[in-house]
Design a protein around this motif. Sequence first.
Motif: not given
Length: 525
Positions: A472-498
């Motif tokens: 994900v790019t925030f401002g001028d930075q690109t970052l990588t994150g991960k998230g896991s859950s048995t629910d894939i939308v929740e996993a996506g939300a966690k990865a984004y928050l990461n």
Amino acid sequence: MQRKAKDRVVIFDTTLRDGEQCPGANMGLREKLEVAKQLARLKVDIIEAGFPIASPGDFEAVQEVAKKVKGPRICGLARCIDKDIDRCAEAIAPAGSKGRIHVFLATSAIHRKFKLKKAKTEIIKQAVLGVKRAKKHCPDVQFSPEDAARTERTFLSEVVSAAIEAGATTINIPDTVGYAVPEEFGDTIAYLFDHVPGIKNVVVHVHCHNDLGLAVANSLAAIQHGARGIECTINGIGERAGNCSLEEVVMAIRTRSDAINLWTGIHTRELFRSSRLVTQLTGMAVQRNKAIVGANAFAHEAGIHQDGMLKERTTYEIMAPEDVGISGTDLVLGKHSGRHAFKAHLQKMGFTLKPKELEGAYAAFIKLADKKKTVYDDDIVAIIQEQVSDIPSVYTLDYLHVSTGSTTIPTATVRLKKDEKISSDAACGDGPVDATLKTIDRIAGVQGRMLDFSLQAVTQGKDALGEVSMRVTFGDQTLTGKGSSTDIVEAGAKAYLNCLNRYLYSKKKRLPRQGRGHKSKETKS
Ligand code: KIV
Ligand code: ZN
């Protein structure tokens, strides 16, 4: 094969230096320490822990690894510049007699003309001064002529001879831009053995980048012509197409010892765990068909293969999964397992958590065991990753509800926690993930742009944990994150928050190298 000392290939791991330099693979101090401890369990010979002059974070990481990791030699990188070398010496000092300074200087015509604007004589002089300065701090000095593979062989021999005379104990020959092809690279090594006086008294390493997908092949060609050290990274991570993959080159040497006649001291049963840990901590997933550690590496789909395998494993398998640490029977604890059993199992897996981290991991484990019938070691690694990060969780997900369907407008309601304060909001989107991420943006007052989204099942079964990796790019930075859950939308939300938490942390700490175009001037591939 009889293991003679002269046939031993030294494994020099640069996951924490060259590997960590690739865009998005940044790790915090705690994460680097976990990787370094795992590398020690893997029994690599040398850990290149960072480039101390690059940033205070790099310095601290090298120093901490030098203090806390026992077994391998601990190396730091420096340009042939006094301030780099002195800073590097300070960082590796806690390793005592196990410290190494690695100095480098570009030697190819193209680097001399356009980057350094220096004549050959000046290059030799600077290399010699660099080695001598490093030698004042530490007996173990490694010299690398950067872009050696594109350097004129005669000049390369001159620089290498001068570095050896100045006191270098290891000479590393990098293929910095992954340009070499195996036969030619092997010949370069043979040429150096024929033309450099004193080369037999030092250890010759090679450091191959993978731009043409030839890093492993080039490294193997080099050791067949006298090199005895391979520089590599777990999962082959690194700048651009990455570095030589440790697991691939080690298993090639082991599996084809009949043809190669060399050996390494690597404890191969730790390979898979090392790969998983690096994937988890960097957020960089390996492709399913990646040799040795990819999810399909030992999977046999075709009926004819399965039939053959049942009759005799070696019909279609040249290595046993157990040899690289894939057991298939790593079923662990259930929801009735107590803290004690959980802690003991983590220790067996090589994790030592602080009491607070252990509490967090146990709570997450119980929650998962409630949803999922069988919990595997890989599930545990995914849980641990959330606990060992030293990136503070500024925002955590408190509640998520999505409504979606073929005739509904996807809508998400999200509640985030920040400093014990709860904020909530709702938004619509093009799908449930889009709606969720838009809501997070609204609550946090940011605007992220997702570049990549990939989903992988951590283990088998319909109830498997889904692991989302995101860029994900925030401002001028690109970052990588991960998230896991048995629910894939929740996993996506966690990865984004990461990603968001990494962004907030890097803004606060002004961490360098958070993506292309934001590398510190001092970084190096
Ligand atoms: O790729 C390269 O040339 C390097 C050197 C510092 C060894 O990473
Ligand atoms: Zn490199």
